[in-house]
Design a protein around this motif. Sequence first.
Motif, PDB file in Angstrom:
ATOM      1  N   GLY A 112       0.886  -1.071   0.003  1.00 56.05           N
ATOM      2  CA  GLY A 112       0.165  -0.027  -0.077  1.00 56.05           C
ATOM      3  C   GLY A 112       0.836   1.354   0.104  1.00 56.05           C
ATOM      4  N   ARG A 113       0.190   2.360   0.521  1.00 57.70           N
ATOM      5  CA  ARG A 113       0.748   3.629   0.485  1.00 57.70           C
ATOM      6  C   ARG A 113       2.301   3.673   1.447  1.00 57.70           C
ATOM      7  N   LYS A 114       2.427   3.193   2.428  1.00 57.14           N
ATOM      8  CA  LYS A 114       3.734   3.040   3.007  1.00 57.14           C
ATOM      9  C   LYS A 114       4.706   2.258   2.182  1.00 57.14           C
ATOM     10  N   ASP A 115       4.204   1.068   1.846  1.00 60.73           N
ATOM     11  CA  ASP A 115       5.332   0.436   0.843  1.00 60.73           C
ATOM     12  C   ASP A 115       5.790   1.218  -0.389  1.00 60.73           C
ATOM     13  N   GLU A 169      -5.677   4.115  -6.546  1.00 66.22           N
ATOM     14  CA  GLU A 169      -6.640   3.086  -5.826  1.00 66.22           C
ATOM     15  C   GLU A 169      -5.759   2.295  -4.834  1.00 66.22           C
ATOM     16  N   ARG A 170      -4.404   1.580  -5.291  1.00 60.11           N
ATOM     17  CA  ARG A 170      -3.844   0.696  -4.432  1.00 60.11           C
ATOM     18  C   ARG A 170      -3.133   1.375  -3.336  1.00 60.11           C
ATOM     19  N   THR A 171      -3.088   2.743  -3.199  1.00 53.70           N
ATOM     20  CA  THR A 171      -2.387   3.512  -2.252  1.00 53.70           C
ATOM     21  C   THR A 171      -3.550   4.226  -1.423  1.00 53.70           C
ATOM     22  N   ASP A 172      -4.550   4.098  -1.721  1.00 58.11           N
ATOM     23  CA  ASP A 172      -5.919   4.838  -1.194  1.00 58.11           C
ATOM     24  C   ASP A 172      -5.684   6.344  -1.087  1.00 58.11           C
ATOM     25  N   ASP A 186       0.640   0.326 -12.510  1.00 62.45           N
ATOM     26  CA  ASP A 186       0.995   1.239 -11.193  1.00 62.45           C
ATOM     27  C   ASP A 186       1.848   2.387 -11.156  1.00 62.45           C
TER      28      ASP A 186
END
Length: 410
Positions: A78-81, A133-136, A164
């Motif tokens: 996600g966003r952190k990664d 979308e993957r990282t909100d 992405d």
Amino acid sequence: MSRRRLLGSAGAAGATGLVLGATGGATGFAATRPEEPAALTTVGSTRLMFHGKHQPGITTPLQARGHLVAFDLVPGAGRKDAAALMRRWSDVARLLMAGEPADGGGAHDTGIALDAGPSSLTVTFGFGRTFFERTDLVAHRPPGLDPLPPFSSDHLDAKRSDGDLWVQIGADDALVAFHALRSLQKEAAPAARVRWQMNGFNRSPGATAQPMTARNLMGQVDGTGNPKPTDSDFDQRVFVPVGTDARYDWLAGGSYAVVRRIRMLLDDWEKLSVQRQEQVIGRRKKDGAPLSGGTETTAMDLDKAGPDGKLVIPDNAHARISSPEKNSGAAMLRRPFSYHDGIATDGTADAGLLFICWQADPLRGFVPVQRKLDRGDALSPFIRHEASGLFAVPGGAAEGEYVGQRLLES
């Protein structure tokens, strides 16, 4: 002499603006004993800056070698990664563009470019629609990433389209470009994996007596109509301005990249006479001058007719249909690579153009021009669009920042 010391001495002279280069190295390779590293030439020592208002690789002159790679975040990332990945990638890009090892001098660099200089290396990063979308971060996805409309010349392979994350690598040395590719691919794990990769090339610096507009694999001069940095409206056409919506502030100073893998049907094209090829394009093959006369940089006279009363530049010529005059001023900065991937299953050359264009808004740049071409371009029977992607490319990273930080830490 260590590589770092060698680069330091080579790049110290004549540093101005964005490009740092050593002088006096263009006369060729000096004879050296086997135990001595070869001195860098001007091509090898030329260095471009990683930090700046804009990312490198947008207005940089065409480079001899290029790699385009799209990545997808792995399930669960996600966003952190993504933020950690962009931080790693930015660190590696900054080091490599300075001619340093990817690991900052440690023991884990591959050594592929150990005895080379920066060679004008550029690394450019972009985000695809699905990244948000993957990282909100959908609330921060700009309208310019709305999907491109379909076109009649599209024969798109979904596996080689979109993604992405997008990375563009360019350099004037093949090993330097490949070194950057391998280094960034290694850093992608465990957050992302390669979705597709495309490899391209252009003419090498110094191959002609003086710089000139590139030729594509059809032999045509390609890029004459590009907006120029000296144009008063260049930034407005290419770069995203500071807007009124704070959700998209992260994109200020950035751009949108439309990426298309365009296969050229060279066997069919090469059956045409040179005169017929020039009619299809609307420009002379020899020097890129418009058929209406003059030199390459002479403005096209779209109303000029020949003795037979017919338009000198045919009404379906590629140069006419794609010109800003015929598209309400719409323009984009084209910065392509050619490609050749061997022989296709039908026995013809799998070769063509990795088309990359930059604009402040694809709905006012690429889309209207491509729609016009789609309705009657004489070049259409000789090309096939086989892959496509649209990416939002953030502005350049300031000192101490990583690319995309203003989005991922918003």
